[in-house]
Write a protein that holds these residues in place. Structure first.
Motif, PDB file in Angstrom:
ATOM      1  N   ARG A  18      -7.231  -1.764 -19.949  1.00 42.74           N
ATOM      2  CA  ARG A  18      -8.508  -2.021 -19.023  1.00 42.74           C
ATOM      3  C   ARG A  18      -7.707  -2.922 -17.803  1.00 42.74           C
ATOM      4  O   ARG A  18      -8.169  -2.708 -16.801  1.00 42.74           O
ATOM      5  CB  ARG A  18      -9.605  -2.863 -19.528  1.00 42.74           C
ATOM      6  N   GLN A  19      -6.973  -3.959 -18.179  1.00 42.85           N
ATOM      7  CA  GLN A  19      -6.467  -4.999 -17.270  1.00 42.85           C
ATOM      8  C   GLN A  19      -5.352  -3.877 -16.316  1.00 42.85           C
ATOM      9  O   GLN A  19      -5.279  -4.047 -15.410  1.00 42.85           O
ATOM     10  CB  GLN A  19      -5.738  -5.782 -17.894  1.00 42.85           C
ATOM     11  N   LEU A  49      -5.466  -0.657 -15.783  1.00 44.76           N
ATOM     12  CA  LEU A  49      -6.433   0.134 -14.881  1.00 44.76           C
ATOM     13  C   LEU A  49      -6.823  -0.677 -13.609  1.00 44.76           C
ATOM     14  O   LEU A  49      -7.010  -0.116 -12.491  1.00 44.76           O
ATOM     15  CB  LEU A  49      -7.585   0.738 -15.642  1.00 44.76           C
ATOM     16  N   GLU A  50      -7.354  -2.125 -13.915  1.00 45.93           N
ATOM     17  CA  GLU A  50      -8.084  -2.663 -12.904  1.00 45.93           C
ATOM     18  C   GLU A  50      -6.994  -2.939 -11.836  1.00 45.93           C
ATOM     19  O   GLU A  50      -7.108  -3.209 -10.720  1.00 45.93           O
ATOM     20  CB  GLU A  50      -8.389  -4.295 -13.488  1.00 45.93           C
ATOM     21  N   THR A  51      -5.735  -3.490 -12.161  1.00 45.29           N
ATOM     22  CA  THR A  51      -4.630  -3.766 -11.242  1.00 45.29           C
ATOM     23  C   THR A  51      -4.390  -2.361 -10.672  1.00 45.29           C
ATOM     24  O   THR A  51      -3.948  -2.477  -9.303  1.00 45.29           O
ATOM     25  CB  THR A  51      -3.489  -4.141 -12.218  1.00 45.29           C
ATOM     26  N   TYR A  85      -5.997   0.147  -9.907  1.00 49.54           N
ATOM     27  CA  TYR A  85      -7.154   0.611  -8.879  1.00 49.54           C
ATOM     28  C   TYR A  85      -7.052  -0.300  -7.822  1.00 49.54           C
ATOM     29  O   TYR A  85      -7.377   0.120  -6.707  1.00 49.54           O
ATOM     30  CB  TYR A  85      -8.389   0.570  -9.586  1.00 49.54           C
ATOM     31  N   ALA A  86      -6.849  -1.539  -8.091  1.00 52.79           N
ATOM     32  CA  ALA A  86      -6.377  -2.444  -6.802  1.00 52.79           C
ATOM     33  C   ALA A  86      -5.624  -2.170  -6.047  1.00 52.79           C
ATOM     34  O   ALA A  86      -5.783  -2.089  -4.641  1.00 52.79           O
ATOM     35  CB  ALA A  86      -6.278  -3.845  -7.308  1.00 52.79           C
TER      36      ALA A  86
END
Length: 102
Positions: free
Chosen positions: A79-80, A82-84, A86-87
């Motif tokens: 999850r971490q 993917l968040e990075t 996507y940012a």
């Protein structure tokens, strides 16, 4: 009769369907139907696999509580990531859009 470009929602209701462009067997529908059907079948297969795989016992259910701990760590890391990702992707997409449209 009207051309394929004129066959839209407004003319479809007024079309006497003598030209064949507004019928379900129109060239546009013939081209669009197989991919739509393939996508529907793919989603049904995904749902089937999800239900089938979700039914298998895991972790504590089979006496391996450590598996649950590891899966939570993997899920958190994924999850971490993917968040990075996507940012960074958002910055790239906005930059590209600004470059192309202005």
């Amino acid at each position: 009769a009207h051309s394929a470009n004129e066959c839209d929602v407004e003319t479809r209701s007024a079309c006497p369907q003598t030209c064949g462009l507004c019928t379900p067997s129109s060239p546009k529908m013939v081209i669009a139907t197989p991919p739509i059907m393939a996508a529907a079948v793919a989603f049904l297969f995904i749902a089937y696999l999800y239900v089938r795989i979700d039914a298998f016992p895991t972790g504590a259910e089979v006496g391996l509580a450590r598996v649950d701990e590891l899966s939570l760590k993997i899920k958190s890391g994924a999850r971490q990531f993917l968040e990075t990702e996507y940012a960074y992707l958002a910055v790239f997409v906005v930059g590209l859009a600004l470059t192309l449209f202005f």
